[in-house]
Design a protein around this motif. Structure first.
Motif, PDB file in Angstrom:
ATOM      1  N   LEU A   1     -16.384   6.252   5.836  1.00 40.38           N
ATOM      2  CA  LEU A   1     -15.132   6.858   4.330  1.00 40.38           C
ATOM      3  C   LEU A   1     -13.759   7.783   5.060  1.00 40.38           C
ATOM      4  O   LEU A   1     -12.951   7.494   5.339  1.00 40.38           O
ATOM      5  CB  LEU A   1     -15.738   8.156   3.448  1.00 40.38           C
ATOM      6  N   LYS A   2     -14.655   8.640   6.397  1.00 37.30           N
ATOM      7  CA  LYS A   2     -13.609   9.212   7.149  1.00 37.30           C
ATOM      8  C   LYS A   2     -12.214   8.645   7.740  1.00 37.30           C
ATOM      9  O   LYS A   2     -11.444   8.823   7.872  1.00 37.30           O
ATOM     10  CB  LYS A   2     -14.159  10.047   8.038  1.00 37.30           C
TER      11      LYS A   2
ATOM     12  N   SER B   1      -7.075   5.745   8.688  1.00 36.80           N
ATOM     13  CA  SER B   1      -6.298   4.768   8.875  1.00 36.80           C
ATOM     14  C   SER B   1      -5.467   3.896   8.352  1.00 36.80           C
ATOM     15  O   SER B   1      -5.046   3.612   7.815  1.00 36.80           O
ATOM     16  CB  SER B   1      -6.915   3.905   9.862  1.00 36.80           C
ATOM     17  N   SER B   2      -6.305   3.918   6.949  1.00 40.26           N
ATOM     18  CA  SER B   2      -5.045   3.592   5.453  1.00 40.26           C
ATOM     19  C   SER B   2      -3.832   3.923   5.340  1.00 40.26           C
ATOM     20  O   SER B   2      -3.506   5.116   5.401  1.00 40.26           O
ATOM     21  CB  SER B   2      -6.032   3.675   3.708  1.00 40.26           C
ATOM     22  N   GLN B   3      -2.530   3.185   5.125  1.00 42.45           N
ATOM     23  CA  GLN B   3      -1.513   3.559   4.915  1.00 42.45           C
ATOM     24  C   GLN B   3      -0.955   3.093   3.517  1.00 42.45           C
ATOM     25  O   GLN B   3      -0.210   4.358   3.404  1.00 42.45           O
ATOM     26  CB  GLN B   3      -0.632   2.292   5.994  1.00 42.45           C
ATOM     27  N   THR B   4      -1.347   2.646   2.710  1.00 38.41           N
ATOM     28  CA  THR B   4      -1.532   2.560   1.419  1.00 38.41           C
ATOM     29  C   THR B   4      -2.435   3.805   1.079  1.00 38.41           C
ATOM     30  O   THR B   4      -2.024   4.071  -0.609  1.00 38.41           O
ATOM     31  CB  THR B   4      -1.893   0.905   0.385  1.00 38.41           C
ATOM     32  N   HIS B   5      -2.932   4.444   1.769  1.00 35.38           N
ATOM     33  CA  HIS B   5      -3.753   5.495   1.294  1.00 35.38           C
ATOM     34  C   HIS B   5      -4.790   4.862   0.068  1.00 35.38           C
ATOM     35  O   HIS B   5      -5.377   5.884  -1.127  1.00 35.38           O
ATOM     36  CB  HIS B   5      -3.564   7.396   0.534  1.00 35.38           C
ATOM     37  N   ARG B   6      -4.713   3.800  -0.211  1.00 41.99           N
ATOM     38  CA  ARG B   6      -6.228   3.439  -0.815  1.00 41.99           C
ATOM     39  C   ARG B   6      -7.448   2.425   0.144  1.00 41.99           C
ATOM     40  O   ARG B   6      -7.204   1.822   1.114  1.00 41.99           O
ATOM     41  CB  ARG B   6      -5.465   2.420  -2.297  1.00 41.99           C
ATOM     42  N   VAL B   7      -8.246   2.848  -0.592  1.00 42.77           N
ATOM     43  CA  VAL B   7      -9.487   2.129   0.343  1.00 42.77           C
ATOM     44  C   VAL B   7     -10.818   1.857  -0.839  1.00 42.77           C
ATOM     45  O   VAL B   7     -11.241   2.303  -1.270  1.00 42.77           O
ATOM     46  CB  VAL B   7     -10.246   3.089   0.839  1.00 42.77           C
TER      47      VAL B   7
ATOM     48  N   GLY C   1       0.252  -0.044  -3.531  1.00 42.08           N
ATOM     49  CA  GLY C   1      -0.766   0.549  -4.667  1.00 42.08           C
ATOM     50  C   GLY C   1      -1.837  -0.574  -3.844  1.00 42.08           C
ATOM     51  O   GLY C   1      -2.708  -0.153  -5.497  1.00 42.08           O
ATOM     52  N   ASP C   2      -1.474  -1.362  -3.198  1.00 42.32           N
ATOM     53  CA  ASP C   2      -2.587  -2.330  -2.519  1.00 42.32           C
ATOM     54  C   ASP C   2      -3.553  -1.388  -1.695  1.00 42.32           C
ATOM     55  O   ASP C   2      -3.387  -0.290  -0.620  1.00 42.32           O
ATOM     56  CB  ASP C   2      -2.792  -3.409  -1.742  1.00 42.32           C
ATOM     57  N   ILE C   3      -4.602  -1.970  -1.713  1.00 42.65           N
ATOM     58  CA  ILE C   3      -6.235  -1.944  -0.949  1.00 42.65           C
ATOM     59  C   ILE C   3      -6.011  -2.167  -0.065  1.00 42.65           C
ATOM     60  O   ILE C   3      -5.644  -3.742   0.434  1.00 42.65           O
ATOM     61  CB  ILE C   3      -7.855  -2.146  -1.964  1.00 42.65           C
ATOM     62  N   ASP C   4      -5.757  -1.484   1.259  1.00 40.47           N
ATOM     63  CA  ASP C   4      -5.409  -1.910   2.772  1.00 40.47           C
ATOM     64  C   ASP C   4      -6.496  -1.716   3.199  1.00 40.47           C
ATOM     65  O   ASP C   4      -6.634  -2.478   4.450  1.00 40.47           O
ATOM     66  CB  ASP C   4      -4.375  -1.100   3.255  1.00 40.47           C
ATOM     67  N   THR C   5      -7.618  -1.068   2.850  1.00 36.73           N
ATOM     68  CA  THR C   5      -8.572  -1.436   4.402  1.00 36.73           C
ATOM     69  C   THR C   5     -10.186  -1.492   2.963  1.00 36.73           C
ATOM     70  O   THR C   5     -10.200  -0.846   2.330  1.00 36.73           O
ATOM     71  CB  THR C   5      -8.992   0.850   4.698  1.00 36.73           C
ATOM     72  N   LEU C   6     -11.023  -2.047   3.747  1.00 33.51           N
ATOM     73  CA  LEU C   6     -12.113  -2.019   3.127  1.00 33.51           C
ATOM     74  C   LEU C   6     -13.667  -1.587   4.068  1.00 33.51           C
ATOM     75  O   LEU C   6     -13.854  -2.181   4.906  1.00 33.51           O
ATOM     76  CB  LEU C   6     -12.862  -3.457   2.372  1.00 33.51           C
TER      77      LEU C   6
ATOM     78  N   PHE D   1     -10.553   6.502  -3.775  1.00 38.66           N
ATOM     79  CA  PHE D   1     -11.528   5.242  -2.920  1.00 38.66           C
ATOM     80  C   PHE D   1     -12.087   4.921  -4.480  1.00 38.66           C
ATOM     81  O   PHE D   1     -12.349   5.206  -5.068  1.00 38.66           O
ATOM     82  CB  PHE D   1     -12.452   6.320  -2.716  1.00 38.66           C
ATOM     83  N   ARG D   2     -11.878   3.771  -3.884  1.00 40.01           N
ATOM     84  CA  ARG D   2     -12.931   2.504  -4.866  1.00 40.01           C
ATOM     85  C   ARG D   2     -14.302   1.937  -5.089  1.00 40.01           C
ATOM     86  O   ARG D   2     -14.307   1.031  -3.589  1.00 40.01           O
ATOM     87  CB  ARG D   2     -11.380   1.518  -5.294  1.00 40.01           C
TER      88      ARG D   2
END
Length: 287
Positions: free
Chosen positions: A105-106, A111-117, A193-198, A144-145
């Motif tokens: 998670l860290k 690294s997330s640019q959209t701040h949704r992981v 609004g998108d998740i850009d990191t999984l 985090f979702r």
């Protein structure tokens, strides 16, 4: 009990074959080390069992690896076992260096640019207190979702023995489950609004990264923990003074043996497919 030394093996275990993804990174990082790997496939999947069961199995496996193989360190290559039992493991084996795996998670938040992981993991990991602590620790500015992926580990385990792993029944099930769980997380991409990191919160999921990439697109960052765990293992061995040296080749360094409490042909197929190891490196144990 004799003390381990530089040529003693590193123990690695998982509920099944998923931890082979971590072992693969360990061998890349530490080519002169000996390894013994245990796949507890006869009791898998851990993520759909209770913490008490996982803790009991983790302690039993650690005891076996220490008593029978004289391991010098233990890598818990299973997110569920780490969250459920790593504290008890360290308390029970205070002289054994233990390296666990946790959802990344860290680095995902950084690294997330959209701040949704998005995070996919077993139910045991997603519902654990440790996962919630991690989520809270790194949630400042990042959403985090998390999604529990029931059935996905079992499908990956089944698929390794199929004649056509890419197109067999298990592969079709994996594609269906990936699409279902990704859809439950939300939209993926690089727009606001998108998740850009999984985050792959289960070591099994590394082996379906290509399927996830096809599903999510090239712009989504997919993170697993294999390489960081390998680097951390090196750091601990250096601190302990037990890192194998290139000169240890003369004493048989770089060997690996795999054990399973489940079906031996499944482990042999996985070893050939993902580690390029022959069947002779694999053995069966009672569940």
């Amino acid at each position: 009990m004799p003390q381990p030394h530089c040529t003693s093996p590193i123990g690695v275990f998982d509920s099944g074959i998923g931890g082979l993804s971590v072992l693969r990174e360990l061998r890349r990082e530490l080519p002169h080390e000996n390894f013994v790997y245990l796949a507890d496939s006869g009791n898998a999947p851990y993520g759909e069992r209770g913490d008490e069961f996982v803790e009991r199995r983790t302690l039993a496996i650690a005891r076996y690896l220490q008593e029978e193989h004289r391991i010098k360190a233990l890598v818990v290559a299973c997110n569920t076992a780490t969250t459920a039992a790593v504290a008890q493991l360290r308390g029970s084996f205070p002289d054994l260096p233990v390296i666990g795996v946790e959802p990344a998670l860290k680095p995902a938040a950084s690294s997330s640019q959209t701040h949704r992981v998005g995070v996919i993991a077993t139910r045991g990991t997603v519902q654990s207190a440790r996962f919630e602590q991690l989520r809270q620790a790194f949630s400042d500015g990042t959403e985090f979702r998390a999604q529990a992926c029931d059935g996905l580990v079992s499908a990956i385990e089944r698929g390794v023995e199929e004649e056509d792993p890419a197109n067999g029944p298990s592969a079709q099930e994996i594609r269906r489950l990936c699409a279902r769980y990704a859809g439950m997380l939300g939209s993926f991409g690089v727009r606001t609004g998108d998740i850009d990191t999984l985050v792959l919160g289960c070591t099994h999921y590394v082996f379906i990264k290509d399927e996830l990439r096809r599903l999510l697109g090239a712009d989504v960052h997919i993170i697993d923990t294999g390489a960081p765990v390998a680097r951390q293992t090196r750091r601990i061995l250096v601190q302990q003074g037990t890192l194998a040296a290139e000169s240890d080749r003369d004493t048989g360094s770089g060997q690996v043996h795999l054990y399973t409490t489940g079906r031996l042909p499944a482990l042999q197929a996985a070893a050939r497919r993902w580690l390029d190891l022959p069947a002779t490196h694999c053995s069966a144990l009672p569940a």
